[in-house]
Motif scaffolding. Sequence first.
Motif, mmCIF file in Angstrom:
data_model
loop_
_atom_site.group_PDB
_atom_site.id
_atom_site.type_symbol
_atom_site.label_atom_id
_atom_site.label_comp_id
_atom_site.label_asym_id
_atom_site.label_seq_id
_atom_site.Cartn_x
_atom_site.Cartn_y
_atom_site.Cartn_z
ATOM 1 N N PRO A 1 0.823 -1.226 0.000
ATOM 2 C CA PRO A 1 0.000 0.000 0.000
ATOM 3 C C PRO A 1 0.848 1.264 0.000
ATOM 4 C CG PRO A 1 -0.084 -1.101 2.139
ATOM 5 C CD PRO A 1 0.605 -2.044 1.205
ATOM 6 N N ALA A 2 0.300 2.325 -0.612
ATOM 7 C CA ALA A 2 1.042 3.573 -0.737
ATOM 8 C C ALA A 2 0.939 4.444 0.498
ATOM 9 C CB ALA A 2 0.537 4.361 -1.948
ATOM 10 N N GLY A 3 0.056 4.139 1.399
ATOM 11 C CA GLY A 3 -0.088 4.955 2.608
ATOM 12 C C GLY A 3 -1.288 4.508 3.408
ATOM 13 N N GLY A 4 -1.486 5.183 4.542
ATOM 14 C CA GLY A 4 -2.582 4.832 5.422
ATOM 15 C C GLY A 4 -2.224 3.675 6.332
ATOM 16 N N PHE A 5 -3.065 3.471 7.332
ATOM 17 C CA PHE A 5 -2.831 2.385 8.291
ATOM 18 C C PHE A 5 -4.180 1.798 8.688
ATOM 19 C CE2 PHE A 5 -2.041 0.738 12.620
ATOM 20 C CZ PHE A 5 -1.033 -0.169 12.312
ATOM 21 N N PRO A 6 -4.415 0.492 8.418
ATOM 22 C CA PRO A 6 -5.718 -0.115 8.705
ATOM 23 C C PRO A 6 -5.930 -0.486 10.161
ATOM 24 C CG PRO A 6 -4.258 -1.750 7.749
ATOM 25 C CD PRO A 6 -3.495 -0.447 7.753
ATOM 26 N N GLY A 7 -4.910 -0.341 10.998
ATOM 27 C CA GLY A 7 -5.022 -0.759 12.398
ATOM 28 C C GLY A 7 -4.490 -2.174 12.593
ATOM 29 N N THR B 1 1.097 9.147 5.370
ATOM 30 C CA THR B 1 -0.156 9.415 6.104
ATOM 31 C C THR B 1 -0.422 8.361 7.176
ATOM 32 O OG1 THR B 1 -1.523 8.258 4.452
ATOM 33 C CG2 THR B 1 -1.201 10.634 4.158
ATOM 34 N N LEU B 2 0.573 8.113 7.993
ATOM 35 C CA LEU B 2 0.434 7.165 9.104
ATOM 36 C C LEU B 2 0.007 7.914 10.364
ATOM 37 C CD1 LEU B 2 3.638 4.961 8.652
ATOM 38 C CD2 LEU B 2 1.296 4.386 8.009
ATOM 39 N N PRO B 3 -0.965 7.410 11.108
ATOM 40 C CA PRO B 3 -1.425 8.095 12.327
ATOM 41 C C PRO B 3 -0.506 7.801 13.517
ATOM 42 C CG PRO B 3 -2.733 6.121 11.979
ATOM 43 C CD PRO B 3 -1.781 6.216 10.802
ATOM 44 N N GLY B 4 0.734 8.230 13.417
ATOM 45 C CA GLY B 4 1.708 7.966 14.467
ATOM 46 C C GLY B 4 2.060 9.222 15.240
#
Length: 314
Positions: A163-169, A261-264
């Motif tokens: 994946p190019a970005g994001g985080f599904p949990g 775009t990772l929610p870190g």
Amino acid sequence: MLRHLARRAAGFAVTFLLISVLVFGMMEIVPGDPASAMLGTSATPETLAALRAQMGLDAPAVIRYLRWLGGLATGDMGVSYTYGVPVGALIRERLAVTLPLTGLAVLLAVGIALPLGVTAASRPGGVADGAATLYAQAGIAVPNFWIGLLLIMVVALGLGWLPAGGFPGWGEPVSGLRALLLPALALAIPQSAVLTRVTRASVVEVMNEDFVRTARAKGASVSRALWRHAVPNALVPVITMLGLQISFLIGGAVLVENVFTLPGMGRLAWQALAQRDLIVIQNVVMVFATIVIVVNLGVDLLYTVVDPRLRKRA
């Protein structure tokens, strides 16, 4: 050994206090007022004063520092000005992304650097040595956010492997791990380049020591002398550099998490800075500093495991 641990723990406490004073002082001299930023320019002085009292900003700086330090000791980091939720809950949620990302980046950096550095040191001046040197120079010269963009274009968009970005949990561990692979690799490549050079130099130096030449004279093969005698004794500088790199990995996460775009924690710090949420920035920096201090304390104790001479001295 217990006295050694006690001294290190005391040093940890003093360092933590000094960093807390520095962080709080820096937040104090930042221009602007969080209450004014929240209410806007049309707020009346009475409304502004009431909000400042509600946020605890009307107390003297020393009192606010002691309150904050006491909150850190009990796990109460205050309430975010922007989100209106406890800062501790925000940080715990974001650490679930940043800590695995950093840990994966460390594993990748070590997995790349150690084989490259040892292989280069086994035949100085050879093809492998030249390739490792070229990789190290390129990795050091290229910033990690640019590597991240390149990985997105080639691996994610071009090949479609990850994946190019994001985080599904972490509800789906495999998907979560796949989402962290590219950003972890973007963080790991520059650090593995530095670690490759350190590993090569350390192993080459140890290979010229008398005990390695003695082992070779007794009939040990080059491979056995390298892996059995040289590599274990060359690990102390490598571990030192690896401990120092943790701070660079955490700092690099601020950019890389925004690229992917990772929610870190890095993205949280970036958003808090843009929104002037100083209480979040203050606590995020302290958490980062605590992680670096703990890692360096662990590295210091790891020396005594790797090198028996240091264990005896301790």
